[in-house]
Structures are given as structure tokens and as C-alpha cells.
Design an enzyme around this catalytic site. Structure first.
Site, PDB file in Angstrom:
ATOM      1  N   CYS A  80       0.844  -1.194   0.000  1.00  0.00           N
ATOM      2  CA  CYS A  80       0.000   0.000   0.000  1.00  0.00           C
ATOM      3  C   CYS A  80       0.884   1.250   0.000  1.00  0.00           C
ATOM      4  CB  CYS A  80      -0.931   0.013   1.212  1.00  0.00           C
ATOM      5  SG  CYS A  80      -1.983   1.486   1.280  1.00  0.00           S
ATOM      6  N   CYS A 135      -0.375   4.109   2.322  1.00  0.00           N
ATOM      7  CA  CYS A 135      -0.218   3.905   3.765  1.00  0.00           C
ATOM      8  C   CYS A 135       1.237   4.018   4.202  1.00  0.00           C
ATOM      9  CB  CYS A 135      -0.739   2.521   4.159  1.00  0.00           C
ATOM     10  SG  CYS A 135      -2.465   2.217   3.762  1.00  0.00           S
ATOM     11  N   ASP A 136       2.115   3.330   3.471  1.00  0.00           N
ATOM     12  CA  ASP A 136       3.479   3.144   3.948  1.00  0.00           C
ATOM     13  C   ASP A 136       4.506   4.023   3.254  1.00  0.00           C
ATOM     14  OD1 ASP A 136       2.365   1.195   5.561  1.00  0.00           O
ATOM     15  OD2 ASP A 136       2.715  -0.395   4.104  1.00  0.00           O
TER      16      ASP A 136
END
Length: 519
Positions: free
Chosen positions: A339, A342-343
Site C-alpha cells: 500500500c 499507507c506506507d
């Protein structure tokens, strides 16, 4: 800090506060502390039920929330904007006595938890998965005086992130020890703390009366099938590990007809709300394990519970495909990620690779290019598969390189984190190395159908459920829809349409098939 529209919305929400609360700010002389204090002052000025006091939290800046005169148990280490602004609003309301919409039995279970539970959740403000976890733990902290929770913005507390080697979010610690990583729902968290919850739930589920139609899966296909079934006035159930499915991992959605832009979690919440309007019996935190045909269709869950239904619609969706190369599993969440939204922030100023040259891969490369030092796209085929407009954008960026005709062979690391990868040049056969801090895998989808292997259902060579024009499978009374099936295009709107088709096909089957209870 808040624009006029956001301020107006927040003022309307704060009217739901029923009892006085305190906001405390722990800060220092940094600009971020001043920014957080300004946000707290703005919020406190919107309601006469909110008092602003000085805080004494260990991390700075931190905003803490509590009922008036109580020790705070909900903390935001960082500035809760972006995706976490909703978490802040909910924490204010729930601390002020506004009731949660969660299952009352689950809320009572939280109040009765015994022990001391001090949670810390590392997040990034661009992570669309993190708020689910933050909001669940904040709610638990407001309900039980033995529970506390601190949201920690990893971008502001990079020393902690480095010390704990956090490369993926959300990442949750309990009493200083790792507790969980990735999206977790409130029932899932409570179930991990309450050791007897799973056994009680299994017994409860096994006692349920047979359904007329049971939907397996909570994504767009499953939601559409449930709505179409319930509107027929029949007893309808939906069982899933989580509501929303893969949509929860999708950030921007721009091709959902009639809605020019939305985000995955927002769409998933709307789907769930719509399904609940029809009284569908929704069962989450459960995974299907096997299916058999008897007088009813019998669905056995991984927990051991068994559900029965006259007809079943399988809508178990798909998940990100993995590389299946040495090192991938070892370094998952330690540099191997799936992701980028997200990361990505955890790789600021570092070199990363994106594996995959389709739309998702090139979109990831474009997004990451604004955060990291350099992005290398590695594509197996000799040409990219992404839309031309995305290719042009990626090729225009100075810190994006694209390598085609390259087969990823290994993820490299030092035992604790990713240090690089190797790939084979498919033209020359040479093995080459890239020195990297992160690898984002974007190579398509694999259907969630492993649990059906060995059953009487016919699957395609790629593991997809074979269906006909009405969504019927090879097993009588069992229909299927969405990304787990042989429908040729994996799109949200197509999954919804196939869910409706499968439900209508199943209903047609029901009206032509005797009810076992009436035979």
C-alpha cells in the site's frame, strides 16, 4: 488551521457533546507544537463544554482528551488532521458522552475487560487504513478506565519509528510489546483480548436458523447481492472477514458512475450503511472454510461454526498478488509493502522500487515520487500496461526510472529491513541488483478461493469461480459474483452489477425450489 467549511461542520458535530470535557496540549517550542495548540484553541472556542488546559504527556506535541477532571486516556501524539481528523472528532464526541453506534453487546464486553491495556498505534496521516484502528482503540479507552491509547504520527516521531523498525502502518503496540499490524476492527481487537469470545461466538453462530440467502463476502459484490436479496423480503445474511473488502485499500475512486470522486473507506461505509437499512444479518470477523450441499447449502467457517442457507452467493473477492520470491515473506512490513498510500511516508528521502507496470503500479510510482528520493519501476513484460496518460506522467518525473523485461528474483535485506532486490534481465539473462530501502508490490490480483479447492465447485485454471450468465456455479443453489469469479473485468461497478445478477439468479432459484422445512 481549519477552513471555514470544516469549521462549520465541526461546530455542528460538537453540539452532540453531552458532558464537559478537557483538551490538554503537551508541547515545546517547535512549530508543530504551536500548530497543535492553535488547533486545540480553535476547537475549545467552538463549545462551552470544552476546556483547554496544559498537558504533561511524555511525547510532544500531544493532544489529550478526557472527561472533565479525569486523567486523559485518549492521546494524539502529532496533529490529527488528514485521515485522522475524523478520529479526533469521534474522540471528542465519545469522551463527551455521545454514544457509539457499535453493537451494544460488544460495548459491554469492552467495559468488562479485566487488566491494564496501554495501546500505542503508529500511523501516517496519508494512511486510509489507520483511522479504523485508531478509532476502535480510542473508543475502548473511553469505555474502560483500564485502557489507554496513544496515536503516534510516525513522521513526527522518527526516532521511535527507527528504534522499533516500523515500516508499515498501522502498527499497534500493547504494553510496550507488538500487538498487531495492518487494519484491525473493533471486534477483532476485543476478541484478541477476551480469550473466551471466539468460543462464545462460534456457539452463537451455530444456533442461527437457516437463511433463505447467505452472502459470503462484504465487498461491493456482496453488498449489492445482500441489498437485492433483502429487498425481496427473504431472510438474508452476510458473512465476511471485514465489511468493504478490497475497496478499503483503495484511495481515490474516479470512475464510479455519477460520483466524480470518492475514497474507498468512504464508499465501504456507505455500502455497509445501505445494507444495514434492510435488516440484513451481518456477521463479520469470520472466514469461510468449506461449503457442501445437503438439504441446505452448508457453510463451515474457520472458527468451526456452521451456517445453513437455501441459497448462497459467494463474493469473496481478491487480494494483492505476491511476488513469491525469496525474501518477500521475511521482509513483509520491513520494507516490502503493498500500500503506497499507507506506507510511502516511511520511505521519505529513500530509494524504493515498484514492482508492476499496470495502472496500479504506475499510479504508485507517481504518488511515491513526491515523497521518496527515487522510484524504480520494474515490469516483467517488455512494455508497460498502464494507461498512456499515466505512462506519460511517470516518464516526465525526474526521479522515476522504468525498467521493462525484468523478472524480480529476490528481496535482499540485513535481517531486520530491506536493503535491495535482484532481477533478471529477460533479454540478456544477466542478474542485476538495485539498492533500495523499500519495495512496493503492485502486480495484480489473486482470487480468494483457496478454501473452495477440493469442493464440488468448478474453478478456472487461475482459481476463479466458473459462473454462467445468471451467476450460477456448478453447485445447485450456489451463485457467485465479483472479483472471485470469471467475470472478465475487475472493477467496483462491475462487481456491484454481478452481485445484483447473482442475487436475482439465486432468488429465481429459490422460487422454483421447495423449502426443505416445508417438505
Amino acid at each position: 488551521m481549519l477552513d471555514a467549511q470544516l469549521k462549520q461542520q465541526l461546530e455542528s458535530y460538537l453540539q452532540y457533546i453531552q458532558q464537559p470535557i478537557e483538551i490538554s496540549v503537551s508541547g515545546n517550542d517547535t512549530p508543530k507544537s504551536a500548530e497543535l495548540l492553535a488547533l486545540a484553541e480553535e476547537i475549545a472556542g467552538m463549545s462551552n463544554k470544552i476546556a483547554l488546559v496544559a498537558g504533561h504527556a511524555e511525547r510532544q506535541p500531544t493532544l489529550s482528551i478526557s472527561q472533565l477532571g479525569q486523567t486523559p486516556r485518549v492521546h494524539f501524539a502529532g496533529i490529527p488532521m488528514g485521515h485522522e481528523f475524523t478520529s479526533l472528532v469521534l474522540a471528542l464526541l465519545q469522551s463527551g458522552g455521545h454514544p457509539s453506534k457499535a453493537d451494544p453487546a460488544l460495548l459491554e464486553q469492552i467495559r468488562n475487560l479485566k487488566g491494564e491495556f496501554h495501546f500505542e498505534t503508529y500511523i501516517s496521516l496519508s494512511c486510509q487504513n489507520c483511522p479504523d484502528v485508531v478509532q476502535a482503540l480510542n473508543l475502548m479507552a473511553t469505555l474502560n478506565p483500564n485502557i489507554s491509547h496513544t496515536m503516534i504520527d510516525g513522521a513526527l516521531f522518527q526516532d521511535e519509528v527507527a528504534e522499533r523498525q516500523i515500516m508499515a502502518v498501522p502498527n499497534v503496540y500493547l504494553n510496550g510489546e507488538p500487538f498487531g499490524q495492518g487494519r484491525m476492527t473493533l471486534p477483532e481487537i476485543v476478541g484478541k483480548l477476551d480469550s473466551g469470545a471466539a468460543e462464545r461466538k462460534t456457539a452463537e453462530l451455530s444456533q442461527k436458523a437457516p437463511y433463505d440467502m447467505l452472502i459470503v463476502g462484504g465487498g461491493p459484490a456482496g453488498a449489492a447481492a445482500a441489498i437485492y436479496a433483502a429487498r425481496k423480503g427473504i431472510r438474508t445474511g452476510l458473512v465476511a472477514e471485514r465489511f468493504g473488502g478490497q475497496v478499503m485499500d483503495t484511495v481515490g475512486i474516479e470512475n464510479f458512475i455519477s460520483i466524480s470522486y470518492t475514497e474507498g473507506p468512504k464508499l465501504a461505509a456507505s455500502l455497509e450503511q445501505h445494507v444495514r437499512q434492510y435488516g440484513v444479518d451481518i456477521i463479520t470477523e469470520q472466514r469461510a472454510a468449506s461449503i457442501q450441499r445437503g438439504d441446505y447449502v452448508n457453510l463451515t467457517l474457520a472458527s468451526g461454526a456452521e451456517l445453513k442457507s437455501r441459497a448462497v452467493v459467494l463474493a469473496t473477492g481478491a487480494r494483492w498478488r505476491e511476488l513469491n520470491v525469496p525474501g518477500e515473506a521475511e521482509y513483509r512490513t520491513k520494507g516490502v509493502a503493498y500500500c503506497p498510500h499507507c506506507d510511502g511516508p516511511f520511505f521519505k528521502g529513500k530509494k524504493v522500487a515498484v514492482i508492476g507496470g499496470g495502472n496500479s503500479g504506475i499510479e504508485a510510482a507517481i504518488d511515491l515520487a513526491g515523497i521518496v528520493e527515487h522510484v524504480t519501476v520494474v515490469e516483467f513484460a517488455d512494455t508497460l500496461r498502464a494507461d498512456e496518460v499515466l505512462q506519460r506522467k511517470a516518464k516526465s518525473l525526474p526521479n522515476v526510472d522504468i525498467i521493462v523485461n525484468a523478472q524480480t528474483t529476490e528481496v535482499l535485506g540485513d535481517g531486520s529491513k530491506v536493503t535491495g532486490m535482484t532481477y533478471k534481465d529477460r533479454a540478456s539473462g544477466d542478474i542485476k541488483r538495485l539498492d533500495l530501502a523499500g519495495i512496493f508490490v503492485q502486480i495484480g490480483l489473486v482470487p480468494n478461493t483457496e478454501w473452495l479447492k477440493g469442493s464440488d465447485l468448478v474453478l478456472s485454471r487461475s482459481g476463479e469461480i466458473e459462473i454462467d450468465a445468471r451467476g450460477a456455479t456448478s453447485m445447485a443453489g450456489v451463485f457467485a459474483a465479483g472479483d472471485a469469479t470469471t467475470i472478465p473485468f475487475k472493477q467496483i461497478i462491475i462487481s456491484m452489477g454481478s452481485g445484483a445478477t447473482a442475487a436475482l439468479g439465486a432468488f429465481d432459484y429459490l422460487i422454483r425450489t421447495p423449502d426443505p422445512q416445508q417438505q
